[in-house]
Design a protein around this motif. Structure first.
Motif, mmCIF file in Angstrom:
data_model
loop_
_atom_site.group_PDB
_atom_site.id
_atom_site.type_symbol
_atom_site.label_atom_id
_atom_site.label_comp_id
_atom_site.label_asym_id
_atom_site.label_seq_id
_atom_site.Cartn_x
_atom_site.Cartn_y
_atom_site.Cartn_z
ATOM 1 N N TYR A 112 1.049 -1.013 -0.001
ATOM 2 C CA TYR A 112 0.160 0.038 0.020
ATOM 3 C C TYR A 112 0.697 1.633 0.171
ATOM 4 O O TYR A 112 0.352 2.668 -0.695
ATOM 5 C CB TYR A 112 -0.750 0.267 1.218
ATOM 6 N N THR A 113 2.162 1.278 0.968
ATOM 7 C CA THR A 113 2.725 2.479 0.840
ATOM 8 C C THR A 113 3.070 2.635 -0.386
ATOM 9 O O THR A 113 3.491 4.036 -0.894
ATOM 10 C CB THR A 113 4.313 2.226 1.492
ATOM 11 N N ASP A 114 3.940 1.611 -1.090
ATOM 12 C CA ASP A 114 3.934 1.557 -3.123
ATOM 13 C C ASP A 114 2.721 2.775 -3.878
ATOM 14 O O ASP A 114 3.063 3.239 -4.175
ATOM 15 C CB ASP A 114 4.697 0.786 -3.069
ATOM 16 N N ALA A 115 1.710 1.862 -3.623
ATOM 17 C CA ALA A 115 0.546 2.014 -4.318
ATOM 18 C C ALA A 115 0.648 3.814 -4.434
ATOM 19 O O ALA A 115 0.060 4.821 -4.920
ATOM 20 C CB ALA A 115 -0.964 1.147 -3.972
ATOM 21 N N VAL A 116 0.271 4.021 -2.501
ATOM 22 C CA VAL A 116 -0.204 5.477 -2.576
ATOM 23 C C VAL A 116 1.320 6.286 -2.791
ATOM 24 O O VAL A 116 1.215 7.922 -3.473
ATOM 25 C CB VAL A 116 0.619 5.564 -0.787
ATOM 26 N N ASP A 117 2.174 6.008 -2.670
ATOM 27 C CA ASP A 117 4.048 6.591 -3.730
ATOM 28 C C ASP A 117 3.274 6.708 -5.396
ATOM 29 O O ASP A 117 3.895 8.005 -5.275
ATOM 30 C CB ASP A 117 4.624 5.378 -3.307
ATOM 31 N N PRO A 235 -9.018 0.099 9.161
ATOM 32 C CA PRO A 235 -8.888 1.466 9.417
ATOM 33 C C PRO A 235 -7.405 2.412 10.264
ATOM 34 O O PRO A 235 -7.231 3.375 9.699
ATOM 35 C CB PRO A 235 -10.340 2.339 10.477
ATOM 36 N N ASP A 236 -6.747 1.156 10.481
ATOM 37 C CA ASP A 236 -5.696 1.564 10.983
ATOM 38 C C ASP A 236 -4.747 2.010 9.614
ATOM 39 O O ASP A 236 -3.951 2.987 9.721
ATOM 40 C CB ASP A 236 -5.308 0.435 12.412
ATOM 41 N N LEU A 237 -4.977 1.250 8.733
ATOM 42 C CA LEU A 237 -4.204 0.629 7.350
ATOM 43 C C LEU A 237 -4.428 2.091 7.160
ATOM 44 O O LEU A 237 -3.487 2.433 6.313
ATOM 45 C CB LEU A 237 -3.718 -0.134 6.924
ATOM 46 N N GLU A 238 -6.011 2.356 6.763
ATOM 47 C CA GLU A 238 -6.070 3.146 5.984
ATOM 48 C C GLU A 238 -5.669 5.091 6.881
ATOM 49 O O GLU A 238 -5.369 5.924 5.960
ATOM 50 C CB GLU A 238 -7.825 3.603 5.984
ATOM 51 N N ARG A 239 -5.318 5.270 7.969
ATOM 52 C CA ARG A 239 -5.098 6.441 8.911
ATOM 53 C C ARG A 239 -3.925 5.979 8.115
ATOM 54 O O ARG A 239 -3.251 7.514 8.060
ATOM 55 C CB ARG A 239 -5.215 5.650 9.800
ATOM 56 N N ARG A 240 -2.453 5.546 8.204
ATOM 57 C CA ARG A 240 -1.856 4.901 8.108
ATOM 58 C C ARG A 240 -1.227 5.625 6.962
ATOM 59 O O ARG A 240 -0.363 6.670 6.675
ATOM 60 C CB ARG A 240 -0.892 3.761 8.084
ATOM 61 N N MET A 241 -1.742 5.505 5.912
ATOM 62 C CA MET A 241 -1.215 5.535 4.159
ATOM 63 C C MET A 241 -2.331 7.355 4.446
ATOM 64 O O MET A 241 -1.354 7.091 3.714
ATOM 65 C CB MET A 241 -2.223 4.842 3.931
ATOM 66 N N LEU A 242 -2.820 7.256 4.750
ATOM 67 C CA LEU A 242 -3.368 8.847 4.547
ATOM 68 C C LEU A 242 -2.360 9.791 5.109
ATOM 69 O O LEU A 242 -2.108 10.493 4.654
ATOM 70 C CB LEU A 242 -4.698 8.834 4.869
ATOM 71 N N ASP A 243 -2.103 9.524 6.636
ATOM 72 C CA ASP A 243 -0.794 10.495 6.890
ATOM 73 C C ASP A 243 0.850 9.606 5.749
ATOM 74 O O ASP A 243 1.120 11.605 5.389
ATOM 75 C CB ASP A 243 -0.858 9.627 7.945
ATOM 76 N N HIS A 244 1.264 8.869 4.986
ATOM 77 C CA HIS A 244 2.274 8.605 4.505
ATOM 78 C C HIS A 244 1.650 9.382 2.518
ATOM 79 O O HIS A 244 2.945 10.354 2.868
ATOM 80 C CB HIS A 244 2.269 7.547 4.556
ATOM 81 N N TYR A 245 0.297 10.142 2.821
ATOM 82 C CA TYR A 245 0.112 10.861 1.295
ATOM 83 C C TYR A 245 0.668 11.965 2.099
ATOM 84 O O TYR A 245 1.530 12.607 1.331
ATOM 85 C CB TYR A 245 -0.963 10.387 0.852
ATOM 86 N N LEU A 246 -0.307 12.345 2.831
ATOM 87 C CA LEU A 246 0.384 13.681 3.283
ATOM 88 C C LEU A 246 1.467 14.200 3.276
ATOM 89 O O LEU A 246 1.672 15.242 3.176
ATOM 90 C CB LEU A 246 -0.573 13.872 4.340
ATOM 91 N N ALA A 247 2.412 13.181 3.830
ATOM 92 C CA ALA A 247 3.879 13.229 4.114
ATOM 93 C C ALA A 247 4.459 14.063 3.032
ATOM 94 O O ALA A 247 5.653 14.748 3.927
ATOM 95 C CB ALA A 247 3.909 12.395 4.835
ATOM 96 N N GLN A 248 3.740 14.163 1.546
ATOM 97 C CA GLN A 248 4.520 14.283 0.876
ATOM 98 C C GLN A 248 3.568 15.138 -0.287
ATOM 99 O O GLN A 248 4.496 15.992 -1.458
ATOM 100 C CB GLN A 248 4.990 13.255 0.483
ATOM 101 N N ALA A 249 2.716 15.342 0.255
ATOM 102 C CA ALA A 249 1.691 16.249 -0.523
ATOM 103 C C ALA A 249 1.741 17.366 -0.594
ATOM 104 O O ALA A 249 1.751 17.691 0.875
ATOM 105 C CB ALA A 249 0.573 15.178 -1.025
#
Length: 330
Positions: A112-117, A235-249
């Motif tokens: 999911y990290t790769d997909a968000v990236d 929901p935990d993975l969803e929140r972590r991936m949102l944070d990961h996106y927001l950290a670079q967007a």
């Protein structure tokens, strides 16, 4: 098997330089499109048949070329006859993100990290030459719930106030078009192929099923990925991936509110589409996904930005139906 193949397939492949290829049909999806894996000597490709008038492959070709021109991993187009519905494309293999995760659940965070990236990279590109994801489109999609799901549940819903609630809810998002990006619209684990980077440096996330791309808000494809209708995303993975996106967007202060708005809109649309696939198209297997989609919709409705739509649901959809995550369609 030749009698099961579409008329014209041999002629198209011959004209494309793939005459005499072995043809292996691939199980279909929710559309009228059909896919075939073709191989001749040491070459292998994927053949899409998207016959008019039900389908038009021209948008797929248009979006694929734009994505490749912008360093995204869409399949290369080898040959096409859009008027007849034929497109011969690069074969991305069988390693779908969904299937890989079924076999490798320990790799979920990384995948999911790769997909968000990959989405974050797409969102650094200027928006493509596609139509806008505007209020008219949002409303038309959301209306699928009252047009198909509610009648299937024998619910006499107020469709007029439903659309008014959506107009009020989405107005702040539509009023700020400054953060517009290319929106693939169906970006989820079944539409991401896991590949190695190609020679041109395009990413390892192979993109498919993007023919309906529009220009809209960057939160939409995140919703598609992280509130997946076909796969549980905690929901935990969803929140972590949102944070990961927001950290670079380069996201504004309203991003999470717009994520909830688009999550609710998309999930309402999908509930309607799955009901329509059953009622109109005779494909009942999609009904099993509705409880997951309804559960995500309920989470989105709890955001304050969804107050008008949440109030409509409270008035029009009985609580006993909602408590069972959509109930059993009859």
């Amino acid at each position: 098997m030749s009698e099961l193949l579409p008329a014209g397939i041999d002629s198209f492949l011959g004209n494309a330089g793939w005459g005499g290829a072995a043809i292996d049909p691939i199980p279909g999806d929710a559309s009228f499109r059909r896919y075939f894996r073709v191989a001749v000597e040491d070459r292998q490709a994927m053949l899409m048949f998207a016959p008019p008038p039900e389908e038009d492959p021209a948008p797929f070709i248009h979006v694929a070329r734009w994505l490749r021109d912008n360093a995204m991993r869409a399949p290369e187009i080898y040959a096409q006859d859009a008027a007849q519905g034929w497109v011969l494309i690069e074969d991305f293999g069988d390693e779908r993100m969904r299937d890989w995760l079924d076999a490798n659940p320990q790799g979920e965070t990384g995948a999911y990290t790769d997909a968000v990236d990959a989405l974050a990279r797409l969102h650094t590109k200027p928006a493509g030459p596609f139509a806008p994801y505007d209020m008219e489109v949002y409303a038309r999609e959301a209306a699928l719930l009252t047009e198909w799901y509610c009648p299937a549940m024998h619910i006499e819903a107020d469709a007029g106030s439903y659309l008014s609630a959506w107009s009020e809810t989405l107005a702040p998002l539509v009023a700020k078009p400054s953060s517009q990006v290319t929106v693939l619209r169906d970006y989820h684990a079944e539409n991401i192929m896991l590949l190695g980077p190609d020679a041109a440096g395009r990413g390892a996330q192979g993109l498919i099923d993007f023919q309906d791309a529009l220009v809209g808000h960057p939160a939409y494809d995140l919703v598609s990925l992280l509130q997946d209708a076909r796969r549980d995303v905690s929901p935990d993975l969803e929140r972590r991936m949102l944070d990961h996106y927001l950290a670079q967007a380069d996201a504004d202060d309203d991003f999470l509110a717009n994520y909830a708005r688009l999550g609710a809109q998309r999930n309402a649309k999908i509930v309607g589409i799955f009901a329509r696939l059953w009622k109109r198209d005779g494909k009942p297997r999609y009904l099993s996904y509705i409880p997951r989609v309804w559960e995500a919709l309920e989470r989105d409705l709890r955001h304050p930005a969804l107050a008008p739509v949440a109030a409509w649901f409270d008035t029009n959809i009985p609580r006993q139906v909602r408590d069972s995550f959509g109930g059993q369609i009859a």
